[in-house]
Design a protein around this motif. Sequence first.
Motif, PDB file in Angstrom:
ATOM      1  N   ASP A  94      24.839  -3.337  32.470  1.00 24.93           N
ATOM      2  CA  ASP A  94      24.542  -2.467  31.327  1.00 24.93           C
ATOM      3  C   ASP A  94      23.202  -2.832  30.702  1.00 24.93           C
ATOM      4  O   ASP A  94      22.408  -1.963  30.340  1.00 24.93           O
ATOM      5  N   LEU A  95      22.974  -4.133  30.557  1.00 26.08           N
ATOM      6  CA  LEU A  95      21.730  -4.595  29.957  1.00 26.08           C
ATOM      7  C   LEU A  95      20.530  -4.141  30.790  1.00 26.08           C
ATOM      8  O   LEU A  95      19.542  -3.617  30.256  1.00 26.08           O
ATOM      9  N   LEU A  96      20.647  -4.336  32.098  1.00 24.57           N
ATOM     10  CA  LEU A  96      19.541  -3.941  32.985  1.00 24.57           C
ATOM     11  C   LEU A  96      19.322  -2.435  32.917  1.00 24.57           C
ATOM     12  O   LEU A  96      18.185  -1.950  32.930  1.00 24.57           O
ATOM     13  N   ASP A  97      20.413  -1.706  32.816  1.00 25.31           N
ATOM     14  CA  ASP A  97      20.339  -0.260  32.702  1.00 25.31           C
ATOM     15  C   ASP A  97      19.603   0.115  31.413  1.00 25.31           C
ATOM     16  O   ASP A  97      18.736   0.991  31.395  1.00 25.31           O
ATOM     17  N   ARG A  98      19.943  -0.582  30.333  1.00 23.08           N
ATOM     18  CA  ARG A  98      19.261  -0.316  29.056  1.00 23.08           C
ATOM     19  C   ARG A  98      17.780  -0.650  29.140  1.00 23.08           C
ATOM     20  O   ARG A  98      16.957  -0.064  28.448  1.00 23.08           O
ATOM     21  N   MET A  99      17.453  -1.648  29.956  1.00 21.66           N
ATOM     22  CA  MET A  99      16.039  -2.026  30.110  1.00 21.66           C
ATOM     23  C   MET A  99      15.259  -1.012  30.951  1.00 21.66           C
ATOM     24  O   MET A  99      14.052  -1.143  31.102  1.00 21.66           O
ATOM     25  N   GLY A 100      15.975  -0.049  31.526  1.00 20.64           N
ATOM     26  CA  GLY A 100      15.260   1.020  32.229  1.00 20.64           C
ATOM     27  C   GLY A 100      15.244   0.907  33.733  1.00 20.64           C
ATOM     28  O   GLY A 100      14.469   1.606  34.392  1.00 20.64           O
ATOM     29  N   PRO A 107      26.516  12.089  40.474  1.00 22.35           N
ATOM     30  CA  PRO A 107      26.226  13.415  39.890  1.00 22.35           C
ATOM     31  C   PRO A 107      26.505  13.467  38.392  1.00 22.35           C
ATOM     32  O   PRO A 107      25.889  14.231  37.654  1.00 22.35           O
ATOM     33  N   GLU A 108      27.427  12.634  37.902  1.00 20.63           N
ATOM     34  CA  GLU A 108      27.755  12.645  36.483  1.00 20.63           C
ATOM     35  C   GLU A 108      26.736  11.867  35.648  1.00 20.63           C
ATOM     36  O   GLU A 108      26.852  11.787  34.424  1.00 20.63           O
ATOM     37  N   GLY A 109      25.769  11.240  36.331  1.00 25.35           N
ATOM     38  CA  GLY A 109      24.749  10.487  35.598  1.00 25.35           C
ATOM     39  C   GLY A 109      25.123   9.038  35.367  1.00 25.35           C
ATOM     40  O   GLY A 109      24.446   8.327  34.621  1.00 25.35           O
ATOM     41  N   LEU A 110      26.235   8.609  35.983  1.00 28.92           N
ATOM     42  CA  LEU A 110      26.649   7.208  35.858  1.00 28.92           C
ATOM     43  C   LEU A 110      26.018   6.391  36.984  1.00 28.92           C
ATOM     44  O   LEU A 110      25.435   6.929  37.920  1.00 28.92           O
ATOM     45  N   LEU A 111      26.167   5.084  36.896  1.00 27.17           N
ATOM     46  CA  LEU A 111      25.633   4.218  37.938  1.00 27.17           C
ATOM     47  C   LEU A 111      26.437   4.397  39.215  1.00 27.17           C
ATOM     48  O   LEU A 111      27.666   4.475  39.185  1.00 27.17           O
ATOM     49  N   ASP A 112      25.717   4.435  40.328  1.00 28.29           N
ATOM     50  CA  ASP A 112      26.389   4.518  41.621  1.00 28.29           C
ATOM     51  C   ASP A 112      26.609   3.093  42.145  1.00 28.29           C
ATOM     52  O   ASP A 112      25.853   2.182  41.806  1.00 28.29           O
ATOM     53  N   PHE A 113      27.645   2.930  42.935  1.00 27.23           N
ATOM     54  CA  PHE A 113      27.954   1.609  43.505  1.00 27.23           C
ATOM     55  C   PHE A 113      28.199   1.762  44.998  1.00 27.23           C
ATOM     56  O   PHE A 113      28.718   2.776  45.444  1.00 27.23           O
ATOM     57  N   ARG A 114      27.824   0.724  45.766  1.00 28.85           N
ATOM     58  CA  ARG A 114      28.110   0.747  47.191  1.00 28.85           C
ATOM     59  C   ARG A 114      28.797  -0.548  47.607  1.00 28.85           C
ATOM     60  O   ARG A 114      28.934  -1.468  46.829  1.00 28.85           O
ATOM     61  N   ALA A 138      11.959  -4.962  35.381  1.00 30.35           N
ATOM     62  CA  ALA A 138      12.561  -4.715  34.065  1.00 30.35           C
ATOM     63  C   ALA A 138      12.443  -5.965  33.186  1.00 30.35           C
ATOM     64  O   ALA A 138      12.066  -5.875  32.012  1.00 30.35           O
ATOM     65  N   LEU A 139      12.737  -7.129  33.763  1.00 30.59           N
ATOM     66  CA  LEU A 139      12.634  -8.361  32.973  1.00 30.59           C
ATOM     67  C   LEU A 139      11.167  -8.700  32.693  1.00 30.59           C
ATOM     68  O   LEU A 139      10.829  -9.165  31.599  1.00 30.59           O
ATOM     69  N   ASP A 140      10.320  -8.470  33.662  1.00 34.78           N
ATOM     70  CA  ASP A 140       8.886  -8.708  33.490  1.00 34.78           C
ATOM     71  C   ASP A 140       8.348  -7.889  32.316  1.00 34.78           C
ATOM     72  O   ASP A 140       7.557  -8.373  31.507  1.00 34.78           O
ATOM     73  N   GLU A 141       8.823  -6.656  32.211  1.00 32.18           N
ATOM     74  CA  GLU A 141       8.361  -5.778  31.125  1.00 32.18           C
ATOM     75  C   GLU A 141       8.840  -6.309  29.772  1.00 32.18           C
ATOM     76  O   GLU A 141       8.091  -6.291  28.795  1.00 32.18           O
ATOM     77  N   GLN A 142      10.083  -6.787  29.734  1.00 30.93           N
ATOM     78  CA  GLN A 142      10.588  -7.343  28.467  1.00 30.93           C
ATOM     79  C   GLN A 142       9.792  -8.585  28.074  1.00 30.93           C
ATOM     80  O   GLN A 142       9.479  -8.786  26.894  1.00 30.93           O
ATOM     81  N   VAL A 143       9.462  -9.414  29.073  1.00 25.64           N
ATOM     82  CA  VAL A 143       8.680 -10.617  28.774  1.00 25.64           C
ATOM     83  C   VAL A 143       7.272 -10.222  28.315  1.00 25.64           C
ATOM     84  O   VAL A 143       6.709 -10.834  27.405  1.00 25.64           O
ATOM     85  N   ARG A 144       6.723  -9.171  28.916  1.00 25.97           N
ATOM     86  CA  ARG A 144       5.396  -8.720  28.498  1.00 25.97           C
ATOM     87  C   ARG A 144       5.427  -8.249  27.048  1.00 25.97           C
ATOM     88  O   ARG A 144       4.475  -8.459  26.292  1.00 25.97           O
ATOM     89  N   ARG A 145       6.528  -7.655  26.680  1.00 24.37           N
ATOM     90  CA  ARG A 145       6.674  -7.226  25.286  1.00 24.37           C
ATOM     91  C   ARG A 145       6.665  -8.448  24.355  1.00 24.37           C
ATOM     92  O   ARG A 145       5.969  -8.464  23.339  1.00 24.37           O
TER      93      ARG A 145
ATOM     94  N   ASP B 133      25.529  -7.913  24.414  1.00 23.22           N
ATOM     95  CA  ASP B 133      26.314  -6.846  25.037  1.00 23.22           C
ATOM     96  C   ASP B 133      26.596  -5.728  24.034  1.00 23.22           C
ATOM     97  O   ASP B 133      27.489  -5.829  23.207  1.00 23.22           O
ATOM     98  N   ILE B 134      25.813  -4.669  24.098  1.00 24.66           N
ATOM     99  CA  ILE B 134      26.057  -3.533  23.191  1.00 24.66           C
ATOM    100  C   ILE B 134      26.366  -2.266  23.980  1.00 24.66           C
ATOM    101  O   ILE B 134      26.078  -1.168  23.550  1.00 24.66           O
ATOM    102  N   GLY B 135      26.953  -2.468  25.164  1.00 24.67           N
ATOM    103  CA  GLY B 135      27.452  -1.312  25.901  1.00 24.67           C
ATOM    104  C   GLY B 135      26.464  -0.732  26.894  1.00 24.67           C
ATOM    105  O   GLY B 135      25.425  -1.318  27.173  1.00 24.67           O
ATOM    106  N   GLU B 136      26.838   0.416  27.406  1.00 23.90           N
ATOM    107  CA  GLU B 136      26.116   1.003  28.522  1.00 23.90           C
ATOM    108  C   GLU B 136      24.770   1.597  28.122  1.00 23.90           C
ATOM    109  O   GLU B 136      24.549   1.917  26.961  1.00 23.90           O
TER     110      GLU B 136
END
Lengths: 595, 250
Positions: A94-100, A107-114, A138-145, B133-136
Amino acid sequence: MTQPKIIVVGGGLAGLMATIRVAESGIPVDLFSIVPVKRSHSVCAQGGINAAKNLKGEGDSTWKHFDDTIYGGDFLANQPLVKGMCEAAPAIIDLLDRMGVMFNRTPEGLLDFRRFGGTLYNRTAFAGATTGQQLLYALDEQVRRFESEDKVKKFEGWTFLSVVLDDGGVCRGICGMDLRTMEIRTFPCDAAIFCTGGIGVVFGRSTNSVVCTGSAQSALFQQGVYYANGEFIQVHPTAIPGEDKCRLMSESARGEGGRVWVPKQAGDKRAGKDIPENERFYFLEDWYPKYGNLVPRDVATRAIHKIVFEMKMGLVGEPAVYLDVTHIPRETLDRKLEGILEIYEKFVGVDPREEPMKVFPAMHYTMGGLWVDNQNQATNVPGIYAAGECEYQYHGANRLGANSLVSCIYGGMLAGPAAVRYARGLESGCENVPGAIFERERVRQQDITDALLNQHKGTENPITIWREMGDIMTENVTVIRYNANLQKTLVKLDELSERFTRINLQDRTQWANQTLNFVRELGNMLILARVITMGALARNETRGAHYKPDFPERDDANWLKTTKASYNDGNIQLEYEPVDTSLLQPRERKYTAKA
Amino acid sequence: MADKTFIVRIKRQQRPDESVRWEEYELRYRPHMNVIICLRDIAEKPFTRSGVESTPVSYDANCLEEVCGACAMLINGTARQACTALVDDLEKPIRLEPLTKFPLVRDLVVDRSKMFEDLKRTHCWIPIDGTYDIGEGPRMAPSVQEKGYPLSRCITCGNCLEVCPKVNQRDPFVGAAIVSQVRLFNMHPTGAMHSAERLEALMLPGGIADCDNAQNCVKACPKGIPLTESLAAVNGQVLVHAVKSWLRGE
């Protein structure tokens, strides 16, 4: 004391996550890296990152992820930390997803898994076939911030040489070398977090990047940090062999339906695509019907070795087998695997959408590493922390695919706050340490460099020594291990170490001298090679990736224990400590059962 | 039978302030060689073709599978990554030179920190509230992901800057790679909330107005990133942003 000082060495996933966590707690970080952190080896991770989010209605759970990981690691991993990692994994995604991170979507816009190896669940989130790159960015960008807010200061283009220890054996700083000016300098800190990655370069050709020498780990080992489970290294079953490196063909190729096979008729000279279906031997599916092509890596690697070397059924002209994705629709391949197919195309010149890929196992991952405790990523030396591939927790005797990214990030998440707590609890900070302590270490390191620069009678070439070390390590200390060969390897390492004393530096300039840096790394690699080989020689059993035909069974009575190597006056000693198996009773590891 | 050999010519420079010299090496041919293997061969035997002892060549390299961006250089005059430059495909003698649009460090090593500084200047990140952790994350249509993912594969190699007629060591133009990253972050649901600060950074000197539309960048990108599409898209965003700011009287 004043504001604590924290140093992070290494800017891959673990190092960046640790940096972010420390910066987030309001403490400034000095971040050291040989390469610009955005070029760290984490970019090479391809297939994905595991988290039991159970978005496919399969009844997956973090407990099953934990069980798969411990079982896959043949019960050598300490269990509570692994459980913690598996429980944290969904929130990490979730965190990584929030980081972009541009994860693939449903199709529903959720994360896909394999699906990945060693599990029966679709548990692996992915961003095409360049997941490591996407996560690192993603982490590099947060550190740059944080850098733009002056909370992080980067020292890119510096290499780590040693830690500064005070007379009480407490870490008070690090000593590094500027790879441009070749200046050697010390940097005070209250805690240092090492996230310096794997050691593939010790094996010459591996799937690892040029910087993955293990030099930092070896330097720390020589200064008193334990090195644990050195003998456990992972050989990935599917890589493109190459003279400069072996290029990984991700397990995700099999996760998306790729199949491994050889012609039924040994010596069949037809091109792979011309061999009809009924004349192909899908040996993984045949031998392991339940997991099929997605058996754990150690199992797949040994199967390929057996096919090629024992059964002599490898492809004509080279030790290789087919990894075949040609039956998968082109659109799916391009959407989910493009990154790796592009690598095959560029380096081999063949389109894997049209023709089966030729692959062979290659040294890939370092399960062993710096010893850290069971809670805080703390080494045995006060003030030294470690996270990511450079430490030994989380994977036991064999790592499951797509667990590396999550273990790196989780380790970094723990190490950052733990280092902060430690630093805040210090009675007296590094600012009170006498300058002579720092100067002593700087002079020691300068003397090593000067001795190399001033040696004019050297005859030995560093690349040659490195190649010979890599060749013998790959031959004797990877897939199949015999004690007689391990002993021969130790003799060879002795010879190489002796020749190393007569090294010819070739370049004695004091500006961007890459040879000087490489030679210093090589000296450290020779010591680490010995730790790995000694650990393998001592462990008379078969467990996970450590396979000895003369001792073909796992031996829990004698060997359910962690190897701990220590270094005293130039001597490497092995001792052992029990594995924490408090949550799962060890059971037989067997992937052969029917579906 | 004698080994098949080939010639590599390398532009050497010990330090930025020292003179340039060209060296020629004769290397033993093996199948599947790339430029990295050539440079390692030289490090193992640093003797020029005429037998003069030299030093190993300094060069940047890391992943060797074209995903880290380190080993960009001019190979037979073309800006590209050395790891994917296969000897079989290259005209001989092979000519190696450092990139010219970045400050030289030594031999084939240049200093590309400008690109990382420009990523900072243009706020190329998603400003999250914290790592707890603040969710999705926000939901994202697959079509958006499929547009964003190719952009996020930029390896900051600098090849697109090298071939850009507007980029030089005196001009501050950020170049296509950075503009394309701005497009990526403006595309993300959270990133879009802060697109103004990125666009404003690109309205300053060295911003997108400096692009002359030569379109060399897109051809030089080893990752096939649609850079000209990104330049056009961000240019549009900047214009809209400028007009809106003007209407608001800012």
